[in-house]
Design an enzyme around this catalytic site. Structure first.
Site, PDB file in Angstrom:
ATOM      1  N   TYR A 144      15.760   5.083 -54.089  1.00 24.73           N
ATOM      2  CA  TYR A 144      16.581   6.165 -53.538  1.00 24.73           C
ATOM      3  C   TYR A 144      18.020   5.669 -53.470  1.00 24.73           C
ATOM      4  CZ  TYR A 144      18.497   9.437 -50.042  1.00 24.73           C
ATOM      5  OH  TYR A 144      19.262  10.362 -49.382  1.00 24.73           O
ATOM      6  N   ASP A 238      22.520  -1.343 -55.785  1.00 24.53           N
ATOM      7  CA  ASP A 238      22.592  -0.527 -54.574  1.00 24.53           C
ATOM      8  C   ASP A 238      22.085  -1.388 -53.431  1.00 24.53           C
ATOM      9  OD1 ASP A 238      22.295   1.105 -52.451  1.00 24.53           O
ATOM     10  OD2 ASP A 238      21.300   2.744 -53.523  1.00 24.53           O
ATOM     11  N   LYS A 266      25.135   1.016 -44.368  1.00 25.19           N
ATOM     12  CA  LYS A 266      24.312   0.571 -43.229  1.00 25.19           C
ATOM     13  C   LYS A 266      24.930  -0.588 -42.431  1.00 25.19           C
ATOM     14  CE  LYS A 266      20.157   2.514 -45.286  1.00 25.19           C
ATOM     15  NZ  LYS A 266      19.409   3.517 -44.583  1.00 25.19           N
TER      16      LYS A 266
HETATM   17  C1  PLP Z   1      19.244   2.000 -51.047  1.00 26.50           C
HETATM   18  C2  PLP Z   1      19.959   3.180 -50.461  1.00 26.50           C
HETATM   19  N1  PLP Z   1      21.014   3.695 -51.102  1.00 26.50           N
HETATM   20  C3  PLP Z   1      21.699   4.734 -50.597  1.00 26.50           C
HETATM   21  C4  PLP Z   1      21.339   5.326 -49.408  1.00 26.50           C
HETATM   22  C5  PLP Z   1      22.120   6.466 -48.853  1.00 26.50           C
HETATM   23  O1  PLP Z   1      22.835   6.044 -47.728  1.00 26.50           O
HETATM   24  P1  PLP Z   1      23.298   7.105 -46.633  1.00 26.50           P
HETATM   25  O2  PLP Z   1      22.061   7.623 -45.990  1.00 26.50           O
HETATM   26  O3  PLP Z   1      24.172   6.309 -45.715  1.00 26.50           O
HETATM   27  O4  PLP Z   1      24.054   8.179 -47.346  1.00 26.50           O
HETATM   28  C6  PLP Z   1      20.247   4.819 -48.712  1.00 26.50           C
HETATM   29  C7  PLP Z   1      19.801   5.428 -47.450  1.00 26.50           C
HETATM   30  O5  PLP Z   1      18.774   5.145 -46.894  1.00 26.50           O
HETATM   31  C8  PLP Z   1      19.534   3.722 -49.245  1.00 26.50           C
HETATM   32  O6  PLP Z   1      18.468   3.192 -48.626  1.00 26.50           O
END
Ligand code: PLP
Length: 429
Positions: A144, A238, A266
Site C-alpha cells: 500500500y 516507500d 509516520k
Molecule cells: C507504506 C505506506 N505508504 C504510504 C502510506 C500512506 O501514508 P498516509 O496514511 O500518511 O497518507 C502508508 C500508510 O499507512 C503506508 O503504510
C-alpha cells in the site's frame, strides 16, 4: 469491560462522518462490532472514552515510536505553539529536520516535506517520472502506498480488509501506467521489463507492512536494485512505515540497500502530519523551484509538526532502541507461537524488528497471496479477546502491530495474558 460510551459516540458519529471514522482502517468492518473511541494516551497505554486502558500496539499505525506524549516531544511542541502555528514561509526548524533526515539516509542529499505519506509517495512517483522521462511504474501486489489513484490497485490492508479489488472512482486511465509484480519474485519484475521500455521505476515497501508483515527473502531488495541499475530504472523505497522504525536509517540501513528515491512519513512527524520525499541532488534538482516538477503545500513544513519531528527523531537517535525492539519483538513472537501450540491453533508469525503480526494459517507468508490464506474469522475472535484483556490491536488481519520504545516488562505480561485468553477463545470458536 464495557463499551457503552464508544457505542453511543459511534451512533452519533454516523450522522455526519462517513462510517463514524476518518480513515477506513479505523472501522471495525472485518472484526465486527463498533470502533472504539479514544480519549487519551500516555506512554504505552491508550484509554478509551469508557475508561478502559489498553497496551497500545497500534501506535497510530506506527508514528508513536517513543510511546504517547513523550515529555521531550510534548515540551518542544508546546514551545513551538507559542510562536505561531503556520506562516507560509520558511523556518529554521525545517532545515534542522531536513539535516536529521538526510544524515540518516546516505543517498539523500535533499528532502521535501509534505503533510502525509500519501503525498510523499505521489510526489516521489512524479519525481521518478520527471527524472527518467518515462511513465510506467511497477508496484507489488499487497503493498500500500497511500490513496493516490495511480497506486490504488492490489493495495493491501484497507482494501483487503474491505474485500475491494481496487477503488471505485479511480479511472482506468489513472492506472494504465501501473504494472503489478509479486513481492519476493524478481522474475515477475523482469517480465514487465521484457514487455515495456518506458518503466521509470519500481516502488516497494522494503518490508511489507500492509498485507500483514511480509519480509523480503533471499536478498530480494539487493537483487532488485542491482537489476534496476542495469535497466536505468529507479528504486523508490516507500519507507513511510519503516523509516526510522526498522533502524534509524530505515529498512534500507537494515537491509544494506540504497534506494534512488525514499518516501517517508509516520515516525518523522512523531504523531503530527508530516511526510517527506528525498533523493540525491541530481534527482531532487528536478523539483520546483530548482526544476520543472511542480509540487507544493500550504501547510508543508508546518512549524508545530517540524518541532514534533525534530524532538521525536532526536530522542530516538539518543535512545537507539533497535536492539530493544529486536528483543521485545522476539519475546512477543515466542509468546504467540507457544500459546498457539498450547491450544493447537495454526499460526504463522512474521516479524521484522518492531513490526510483527500473526497470521492464522499454517502456510509460510512471503507475499500477498499467502497472506490471504489466513483465517480472518479466527483473527476477529482473537482481536476482541485481546481488546477485552487490555491490548489494543489494529482491527485487521492485514495490518502490522507496532512496538514502542516505552514498552515495559509489565506490558509484556499483559500481552502474554491476553494472548493466552485470545488463543483459547480461537481454539474454542
Ligand atoms: C507504506 C505506506 N505508504 C504510504 C502510506 C500512506 O501514508 P498516509 O496514511 O500518511 O497518507 C502508508 C500508510 O499507512 C503506508 O503504510
Amino acid at each position: 469491560m464495557n463499551f457503552k460510551k464508544s457505542n453511543k459516540l459511534y451512533k452519533k458519529g454516523l450522522k455526519n462522518l462517513v462510517g463514524a471514522v476518518n480513515s477506513p482502517v479505523r472501522a471495525f468492518s472485518s472484526v465486527g462490532g463498533n470502533p472504539l473511541f479514544i480519549k487519551k494516551a500516555k506512554g504505552t497505554k491508550i484509554t478509551d472514552v469508557d475508561g478502559n486502558d489498553y497496551v497500545d500496539l497500534v501506535l497510530s499505525y506506527g508514528p508513536m515510536i517513543l510511546g504517547h506524549r513523550h515529555k521531550k516531544v510534548q515540551k518542544a511542541v508546546t514551545k513551538a505553539l507559542e510562536n505561531g502555528y503556520s506562516f507560509g514561509a520558511s523556518t529554521e526548524n525545517e532545515i534542522k529536520l531536513a539535516k536529521i533526515v538526510c544524515d540518516a539516509f546516505p543517498e539523500m542529499d535533499k528532502v521535501r516535506f509534505v503533510n502525509s505519506g500519501t503525498e510523499a509517495v505521489l510526489s516521489g512517483i512524479r519525481l521518478a517520472r520527471a527524472f527518467t522521462g518515462k511513465d510506467k511504474i511497477i508496484k507489488f501486489s499487497g503493498c500500500y502506498h497511500g490513496h493516490q489513484d495511480a497506486l490504488l490497485v492490489a493495495a493491501g490492508s484497507g482494501l483487503a480488509t474491505l474485500s475491494l479489488p481496487g477503488s471505485k472512482g479511480v479511472p482506468e486511465g489513472a492506472v494504465k501506467n501501473t504494472l503489478i509484480a509479486e513481492y519476493n519474485n524478481l522474475e515477475s519484475v523482469k517480465k514487465h521489463f521484457a514487455e515495456h521500455n518506458d518503466i521509470a521505476g519500481v516502488i516497494i515497501e522494503p518490508i511489507g507492512g500492509n498485507m500483514g508483515v511480509v519480509i523480503p527473502q533471499n536478498n530480494f531488495l539487493k537483487e532488485l536494485k542491482k537489476y534496476l541499475e542495469t535497466k536505468g530504472a529507479l528504486l523508490i523505497a516507500d519507507e513511510v512505515m519503516t523509516g526510522f522504525r526498522s533502524k534509524f536509517g530505515g529498512a534500507q540501513e537494515l537491509l544494506c540497500v540504497t534506494a534512488d528515491i525514499t518516501c517517508l512519513g509516520k515516525v518523522i512527524g512523531g504523531g503530527f502530519p508530516v511526510g517527506a520525499y528525498g533523493a540525491r541532488n541530481e534527482i531532487m534538482e528536478n523539483v520546483a523551484p530548482l526544476g520543472g516538477m511542480y509540487q507544493a503545500g500550504t501547510l508543508s513544513g508546518n512549524p508545530i509538526a517540524m518541532a514534533g519531528g525534530i524532538a521525536t527523531l532526536t530522542e530516538l537517535r539518543k535512545q537507539n532502541p533497535y536492539d530493544k525492539f529486536e528483543e521485545i519483538g522476539a519475546i512477543i513472537e515466542v509468546i504467540l507461537l507457544e500459546t498457539a501450540k498450547k491450544y493447537n491453533v495454526d499460526l504463522t508469525v512474521n516479524r521484522f524488528g518492531s513490526m510483527l503480526n500473526p497470521f492464522f494459517t499454517k502456510t509460510k507468508v512471503t507475499n500477498f497471496e499467502e497472506a490471504q490464506t489466513s483465517d480472518t474469522e479466527k483473527f476477529a475472535v482473537f482481536f476482541w479477546e485481546m481488546i477485552k484483556n487490555g491490548v489494543f490491536l489494529p482491527p485487521s488481519q492485514f495490518e502490522a502491530w507496532f512496538l514502542s520504545s516505552a514498552l515495559t516488562e509489565k506490558d509484556i505480561k499483559i500481552i502474554a495474558n491476553a494472548v493466552d485468553k485470545a488463543m483459547n477463545a480461537v481454539a474454542n470458536s
